[in-house]
Motif scaffolding. Structure first.
Motif, PDB file in Angstrom:
ATOM      1  N   LYS A 218       0.823  -1.214   0.000  1.00 51.25           N
ATOM      2  CA  LYS A 218       0.000   0.000   0.000  1.00 51.25           C
ATOM      3  C   LYS A 218       0.855   1.261   0.000  1.00 51.25           C
ATOM      4  CE  LYS A 218      -3.958  -2.070   2.416  1.00 51.25           C
ATOM      5  NZ  LYS A 218      -4.746  -2.069   3.680  1.00 51.25           N
ATOM      6  N   THR A 219       1.965   1.225   0.710  1.00 54.12           N
ATOM      7  CA  THR A 219       2.799   2.423   0.877  1.00 54.12           C
ATOM      8  C   THR A 219       3.755   2.640  -0.279  1.00 54.12           C
ATOM      9  OG1 THR A 219       2.691   2.035   3.269  1.00 54.12           O
ATOM     10  CG2 THR A 219       4.319   3.646   2.475  1.00 54.12           C
ATOM     11  N   PHE A 220       4.353   1.556  -0.788  1.00 57.29           N
ATOM     12  CA  PHE A 220       5.418   1.683  -1.789  1.00 57.29           C
ATOM     13  C   PHE A 220       5.085   1.060  -3.140  1.00 57.29           C
ATOM     14  CE2 PHE A 220       7.431   1.828   2.368  1.00 57.29           C
ATOM     15  CZ  PHE A 220       8.294   2.908   2.257  1.00 57.29           C
ATOM     16  N   GLY A 221       4.095   0.175  -3.180  1.00 55.75           N
ATOM     17  CA  GLY A 221       3.746  -0.451  -4.443  1.00 55.75           C
ATOM     18  C   GLY A 221       4.240  -1.895  -4.553  1.00 55.75           C
ATOM     19  N   VAL A 222       3.938  -2.493  -5.705  1.00 57.45           N
ATOM     20  CA  VAL A 222       4.212  -3.911  -5.928  1.00 57.45           C
ATOM     21  C   VAL A 222       5.709  -4.212  -5.927  1.00 57.45           C
ATOM     22  CG1 VAL A 222       3.942  -5.824  -7.546  1.00 57.45           C
ATOM     23  CG2 VAL A 222       2.070  -4.201  -7.230  1.00 57.45           C
ATOM     24  N   THR A 223       6.519  -3.298  -6.430  1.00 55.03           N
ATOM     25  CA  THR A 223       7.957  -3.560  -6.537  1.00 55.03           C
ATOM     26  C   THR A 223       8.590  -3.772  -5.176  1.00 55.03           C
ATOM     27  OG1 THR A 223       8.090  -2.257  -8.572  1.00 55.03           O
ATOM     28  CG2 THR A 223      10.150  -2.664  -7.391  1.00 55.03           C
ATOM     29  N   MET A 224       8.243  -2.940  -4.203  1.00 54.78           N
ATOM     30  CA  MET A 224       8.809  -3.091  -2.859  1.00 54.78           C
ATOM     31  C   MET A 224       8.285  -4.366  -2.189  1.00 54.78           C
ATOM     32  SD  MET A 224      11.030  -1.641  -0.904  1.00 54.78           S
ATOM     33  CE  MET A 224      11.117   0.094  -1.368  1.00 54.78           C
ATOM     34  N   GLU A 225       7.028  -4.695  -2.447  1.00 52.75           N
ATOM     35  CA  GLU A 225       6.488  -5.950  -1.915  1.00 52.75           C
ATOM     36  C   GLU A 225       7.281  -7.141  -2.461  1.00 52.75           C
ATOM     37  OE1 GLU A 225       2.605  -8.880  -2.361  1.00 52.75           O
ATOM     38  OE2 GLU A 225       2.672  -6.966  -3.435  1.00 52.75           O
ATOM     39  N   ARG A 226       7.551  -7.108  -3.745  1.00 55.40           N
ATOM     40  CA  ARG A 226       8.309  -8.188  -4.375  1.00 55.40           C
ATOM     41  C   ARG A 226       9.719  -8.271  -3.799  1.00 55.40           C
ATOM     42  NH1 ARG A 226       9.113  -7.641 -10.731  1.00 55.40           N
ATOM     43  NH2 ARG A 226      10.455  -5.953  -9.973  1.00 55.40           N
ATOM     44  N   THR A 227      10.339  -7.119  -3.554  1.00 54.42           N
ATOM     45  CA  THR A 227      11.681  -7.094  -2.965  1.00 54.42           C
ATOM     46  C   THR A 227      11.675  -7.767  -1.594  1.00 54.42           C
ATOM     47  OG1 THR A 227      12.274  -5.069  -4.140  1.00 54.42           O
ATOM     48  CG2 THR A 227      13.536  -5.586  -2.158  1.00 54.42           C
ATOM     49  N   ALA A 228      10.674  -7.454  -0.771  1.00 55.81           N
ATOM     50  CA  ALA A 228      10.587  -8.049   0.569  1.00 55.81           C
ATOM     51  C   ALA A 228      10.401  -9.565   0.481  1.00 55.81           C
ATOM     52  CB  ALA A 228       9.447  -7.411   1.351  1.00 55.81           C
ATOM     53  N   GLU A 230      11.400 -11.492  -1.951  1.00 55.72           N
ATOM     54  CA  GLU A 230      12.670 -12.067  -2.388  1.00 55.72           C
ATOM     55  C   GLU A 230      13.651 -12.166  -1.220  1.00 55.72           C
ATOM     56  OE1 GLU A 230      12.870 -12.777  -6.680  1.00 55.72           O
ATOM     57  OE2 GLU A 230      14.641 -11.753  -5.931  1.00 55.72           O
ATOM     58  N   LEU A 231      13.660 -11.178  -0.338  1.00 57.12           N
ATOM     59  CA  LEU A 231      14.528 -11.234   0.836  1.00 57.12           C
ATOM     60  C   LEU A 231      14.124 -12.364   1.779  1.00 57.12           C
ATOM     61  CD1 LEU A 231      14.927  -7.423   1.666  1.00 57.12           C
ATOM     62  CD2 LEU A 231      16.672  -8.945   0.702  1.00 57.12           C
ATOM     63  N   ARG A 232      12.879 -12.772   1.721  1.00 57.42           N
ATOM     64  CA  ARG A 232      12.398 -13.895   2.527  1.00 57.42           C
ATOM     65  C   ARG A 232      12.736 -15.240   1.878  1.00 57.42           C
ATOM     66  NH1 ARG A 232       6.288 -12.115   4.566  1.00 57.42           N
ATOM     67  NH2 ARG A 232       6.926 -10.181   5.642  1.00 57.42           N
ATOM     68  N   GLY A 233      13.330 -15.186   0.684  1.00 55.94           N
ATOM     69  CA  GLY A 233      13.699 -16.424   0.003  1.00 55.94           C
ATOM     70  C   GLY A 233      12.668 -16.905  -0.984  1.00 55.94           C
ATOM     71  N   ILE A 234      11.663 -16.077  -1.290  1.00 54.95           N
ATOM     72  CA  ILE A 234      10.628 -16.449  -2.250  1.00 54.95           C
ATOM     73  C   ILE A 234      10.998 -15.835  -3.602  1.00 54.95           C
ATOM     74  CG2 ILE A 234       8.174 -16.317  -2.810  1.00 54.95           C
ATOM     75  CD1 ILE A 234       7.681 -15.820   0.215  1.00 54.95           C
ATOM     76  N   SER A 235      11.341 -16.655  -4.577  1.00 56.49           N
ATOM     77  CA  SER A 235      11.794 -16.150  -5.870  1.00 56.49           C
ATOM     78  C   SER A 235      10.624 -15.581  -6.672  1.00 56.49           C
ATOM     79  CB  SER A 235      12.469 -17.282  -6.663  1.00 56.49           C
ATOM     80  OG  SER A 235      12.918 -16.798  -7.912  1.00 56.49           O
ATOM     81  N   CYS A 236      10.707 -14.285  -6.953  1.00 61.87           N
ATOM     82  CA  CYS A 236       9.659 -13.594  -7.710  1.00 61.87           C
ATOM     83  C   CYS A 236      10.160 -13.079  -9.061  1.00 61.87           C
ATOM     84  CB  CYS A 236       9.119 -12.413  -6.908  1.00 61.87           C
ATOM     85  SG  CYS A 236       8.483 -12.815  -5.277  1.00 61.87           S
ATOM     86  N   ILE A 237      11.489 -13.093  -9.248  1.00 70.18           N
ATOM     87  CA  ILE A 237      12.086 -12.551 -10.474  1.00 70.18           C
ATOM     88  C   ILE A 237      12.867 -13.668 -11.141  1.00 70.18           C
ATOM     89  CG2 ILE A 237      13.499 -10.708 -11.448  1.00 70.18           C
ATOM     90  CD1 ILE A 237      13.230  -9.267  -8.738  1.00 70.18           C
TER      91      ILE A 237
END
Length: 424
Positions: A218-228, A230-237
């Motif tokens: 909600k605050t930063f958009g889909v890109t920041m959600e995807r980054t978080a 990925e940091l959790r180990g969930i491959s999104c890219i």
């Protein structure tokens, strides 16, 4: 049966432009080196030794040159043919050693290590071979997502104890690094985003990974959600084995000396069109329209200022340098104004399509006979003998409008007359 865990590697060259200069100039090893932008304007690359001296990225050369000399810093003008050739060599070697790669920029590439028994050992092997066969130092970061691999690469370069290679596939090691890494070092988090994240008490990569996903979206958009994620180990890219064709191609440089007459500007435009058309053919595309631009130094508030551009349509999609240039020169005549001190002209190729993608227009003019074969031969010769070996007759060998590059090193790997010489 569970799916095989994906493993990515990011191989990134260290201070790429400076390292390219050192490969062919051993006397620069361990000396502080900086590389300058077009027309020797500002610093765009620094060796580790130059960074240690506090030399800032983007510093205007004319303001710091005396300080550079005082500290015995070697400055070099940008040598793009040398850098491009060494980059191609680096990418070819990586492609030999990895199942697949995705070229990310001139100095870094993603590698697919999924299914590799010992990713760290392969990373060390790649690093050692690049150093031995090409002379290029690199850092290798390995993990289960692209964002984690990028962070691992940052750590591999930051801490010498890693030996330049860090395998971050283990969740325990991931958490340890995430707790240490500033959030500003996370791929995709810029300075502005880092400041906004700090307001939410997100200071480290771990804080970002642990933060509420819904709030981030909600605050930063889909890109920041995807980054978080990925940091959790969930491959999104995922891994793309090649970049998509560009939708537009431009070529433009500042003149080394301002030009008031039309003939030298025509020469410069011809050189820029030739380069843009070469890029067009490299991605197997055709161009349907172009934009020609011309301007004075707009930042000069005291001198006369003028800028204009014109867009023109080609009779039929083409990649023939001659067809594009003829139209570009016509456009230049429309926007040129005598008496102005012009500092730059540009060409933009637009409305690109892949060869064979469009149905030919039955009523359009037929392309020149043998055009495709001729352009192919020209590109092959220039790749083998060096760019400009075969060129449009309008382009002089030593143009007066060329960029100022007073500290240019030799094009050691792309010009026969500039090969390294050994004296007996």
């Amino acid at each position: 049966m569970s799916a095989m865990r994906r493993v990515f590697a990011l191989i990134d060259c260290n201070s790429f432009y400076c390292s390219c200069e050192r490969i062919c100039q051993p006397e620069l090893k361990r000396r502080p080196v900086v590389v300058l932008s077009n027309n020797d304007g500002c610093i765009i690359a620094r060796s580790a030794e130059a960074k240690a001296l506090g030399i800032g990225m983007g510093a205007a050369y004319h303001k710091v040159r005396h300080e550079l000399r005082r500290q015995c810093v070697v400055a070099r003008s940008s040598n793009y043919p040398l850098y491009a050739d060494i980059s191609n060599r680096v990418m070819r070697l990586m492609a030999e050693m990895l199942p697949s790669i995705e070229v990310y920029s001139i100095d870094e590439a993603w590698g697919n290590m999924t299914g590799v028994a010992d990713p760290a050992a392969l990373g060390r092997s790649i690093r050692e071979r690049l150093a031995r066969e090409i002379g290029m130092p690199v850092g290798v970061g390995i993990s289960t997502t692209k964002t984690l691999a990028k962070l691992a690469n940052w750590a591999a370069k930051k801490w010498k104890g890693t030996g330049g290679v860090l395998d971050l596939t283990d969740p325990v090691r991931q958490e340890k690094l995430l707790r240490l890494a500033p959030v500003s070092e996370v791929w995709g988090v810029g300075h502005r985003s880092a400041a906004r994240l700090a307001a939410l008490n997100i200071a480290t990569a771990w804080d970002l990974a642990a933060f509420d996903i819904g709030t981030l979206r909600k605050t930063f958009g889909v890109t920041m959600e995807r980054t978080a994620r990925e940091l959790r180990g969930i491959s999104c890219i995922g891994l793309n084995e090649g970049p998509p064709p560009k939708e537009a191609i431009s070529s433009s440089k500042m003149f080394g000396v301002r030009q008031t007459e039309l003939p030298p500007i025509r020469e410069a435009l011809a050189a820029y069109v030739a380069r843009a058309a070469e890029k067009l053919r490299a991605q197997n595309s055709l161009c349907s329209s172009i934009q020609v631009g011309l301007q004075t130094q707009l930042a000069d508030l005291n001198g006369p200022r003028y800028a204009n551009a014109v867009t023109l349509a080609l009779p039929a999609p083409t990649d023939d340098t001659r067809e594009i240039l003829a139209l570009a020169q016509r456009g230049l005549s429309q926007i040129y104004r005598p008496g102005y001190p012009f500092s730059k002209c540009s060409i933009l190729l637009m409305n690109l399509s892949q060869r064979g993608e469009l149905t030919p227009d039955l009523f359009a003019l037929k392309p020149r006979s043998g055009s495709e074969q001729l352009m192919k031969v020209v590109d092959q010769i220039n790749q083998r003998e060096g760019r400009g070996a075969v060129r449009i007759g309008r382009i002089p060998a030593k143009p007066k409008w060329a960029m100022r590059r007073e500290m240019l090193s030799q094009r050691y790997t792309t010009r026969w007359d500039e090969l390294i010489g050994v004296r007996g």
